[in-house]
Design an enzyme around this catalytic site. Structure first.
Site, PDB file in Angstrom:
ATOM      1  N   ASP A 184     -66.975 -12.502  40.839  1.00 30.25           N
ATOM      2  CA  ASP A 184     -68.325 -12.899  41.247  1.00 30.25           C
ATOM      3  C   ASP A 184     -68.212 -13.999  42.300  1.00 30.25           C
ATOM      4  O   ASP A 184     -67.235 -14.057  43.040  1.00 30.25           O
ATOM      5  CB  ASP A 184     -69.095 -13.402  40.010  1.00 30.25           C
ATOM      6  N   HIS A 217     -74.833 -17.454  41.411  1.00 31.96           N
ATOM      7  CA  HIS A 217     -74.728 -16.156  40.734  1.00 31.96           C
ATOM      8  C   HIS A 217     -73.659 -16.146  39.653  1.00 31.96           C
ATOM      9  O   HIS A 217     -73.902 -15.702  38.524  1.00 31.96           O
ATOM     10  CB  HIS A 217     -74.461 -15.046  41.758  1.00 31.96           C
ATOM     11  N   SER A 366     -77.426  -7.422  37.731  1.00 27.28           N
ATOM     12  CA  SER A 366     -76.303  -8.320  37.477  1.00 27.28           C
ATOM     13  C   SER A 366     -76.416  -8.937  36.091  1.00 27.28           C
ATOM     14  O   SER A 366     -75.429  -9.065  35.354  1.00 27.28           O
ATOM     15  CB  SER A 366     -76.260  -9.443  38.518  1.00 27.28           C
TER      16      SER A 366
END
Length: 425
Positions: A184, A217, A366
């Site tokens: 990620d 994220h 996600s």
């Protein structure tokens, strides 16, 4: 410090030339973010390592640990010839031990058509692989049942945690010791809810520790999967006793609100995971099919890893990583039927960790994938012998309707796994 012997000087120079981008100083511009997916090429040559004869204790690059794996003399020589012959400028290079190749990212010469150059390179017997450098994106949109066993103040606000009955599942399993590799962006290692859960980190982008900790994220995904429980802080992860390894392969460009990755950074991350004991690989990202990434993903799957991927926002399958048989693909729960074999999990308005020790709501597949990775950790702690197909079938079979939507249910899945394991043993 002992010096490299003279007869190894040429080999040393070749190796350092190929590895120069990997050893850039902190003052150098970020390597990955400076690459151009519209023009750059990923090029690979065979890389058999045959150390030259040297005095005891020395090696190709001097006195280094025997585990070193870089560019052999043959690979360095062939790459130098290819760069000269085709007027290629190397941006970065790295070895992929699992595939026995050395890869470089090179720029297409000005005035040259990249597709035509790729076709020419494919005909060159020295080239093992030649493909475009491709872009990938993370699938998340930032924001434009009460269980009194937890002292985490925001647990009641965790939609995914409540809807999947994670609290009930944690009566049976908390994912103890299950190792999850998260590919990620970076993540906030100092976040109070993540400090005890992130075991190690790997920066495949730029080596900027400050940027690593500011990334949203990866921090969000890590929180959904494994935020600490009963620490009087924020939220509870689906698998709060799991162990996370963070591989930063994506970064935030100044001109874009979302995080992006490319073939170079993702390949480095996947190749690194091959040499670990991670049972689960979370890929909350995606993009076009990619030959190099497909090879590495295939190796991970063949090793028995359970790979969890997010369904692209357009709902179409066929790219990386959702195109590989054996990958568990997850969409955001919806009222309509899911594509065959695709799991549904909470992904809208998910409260999770944010950089700087905060919390906020976010949405996207996600987050749905992160919920499933956490549930898979619960399952593996209950029955370590489960494989990817068994996990997918179990999660599909035990999915339940919540708020009118059929989606994965952690409690039902873990109970079923424990019962089956008890009967078998």
């Amino acid at each position: 410090m002992k010096r490299v012997m003279k007869h190894g000087a040429f080999a040393l120079a070749s190796v350092l030339a190929c590895l120069g981008a990997s050893h850039a100083s902190a003052k150098d511009p970020p390597v990955a973010s400076s690459m151009d997916s519209q023009r750059d090429i990923v090029l690979a040559v065979n890389n058999p390592i045959e150390p030259p004869a040297m005095h005891a204790g020395s090696s190709l690059i001097g006195y280094v640990p025997s585990g070193y794996y870089g560019a052999g003399q043959r690979a360095a020589s062939e790459l130098n010839d290819l760069k000269q012959h085709y007027s290629l400028h190397e941006v970065a290079g790295w070895p992929i031990k699992a595939l026995g190749v050395y890869c470089v990212v090179v720029e297409t010469p000005a005035g040259t058509d990249r597709d035509a150059l790729l076709k020419t390179l494919a005909q060159d017997h020295r080239v093992k692989l030649a493909q475009p450098l491709q872009d990938y994106s993370v699938y998340s949109n930032l924001p434009p049942k009460d269980d009194h066993r937890y002292n985490d103040p925001y647990v009641d606000l965790q939609r995914g945690f409540v809807e999947t009955d994670a609290a009930l599942a944690q009566n049976l399993s908390k994912g103890e010791g299950v190792h999850i590799a998260v590919v990620d962006t970076g993540a906030d290692l100092t976040h109070p809810d993540l400090q005890g859960r992130i075991h190690d980190t790997h920066d495949m982008v730029d080596g900027d520790a400050r940027a690593f900790g500011r990334d949203h994220h990866g921090t969000e995904v890590a929180g959904v999967i494994a935020a600490d429980a009963n620490n009087h802080q924020g939220i509870v992860g689906i698998a709060p006793d799991a162990v996370l390894s963070i591989y930063k392969a994506c970064w935030y460009a100044a001109s874009s609100a979302g995080a992006h990755c490319n073939s170079f950074t993702l390949a480095k991350a996947l190749a690194a995971i091959i040499d670990t004991d991670a049972r689960i690989v979370n890929l909350s990202l995606g993009g076009p099919a990619d030959p190099l990434l497909d090879k590495l993903l295939g190796q991970l799957l063949n090793q028995g890893r359970i790979v969890v991927a997010a369904l692209p926002p357009n709902g179409n399958l066929g790219g990386f990583p959702d195109n590989a048989p054996g990958v568990i693909v997850v969409r955001v729960s919806a009222t309509g039927p899911a594509p065959s074999g695709v799991l549904s999990a909470p992904g809208n308005d998910i409260l999770t960790t944010q950089p700087g020790g905060g919390y906020d709501f976010t949405s996207g597949s996600s987050m749905a994938a992160a919920h499933v990775s956490g549930i898979v950790a619960l399952l593996l702690a209950a029955d370590p012998h489960l494989d990817a197909n068994a996990v997918r079938d179990l999660l599909l079979r035990t999915s339940k309707t919540s708020n009118g939507m059929l989606q994965v249910n952690a409690a039902a899945a873990v109970a079923s796994a424990q019962n089956a394991h008890a009967i078998a043993h």
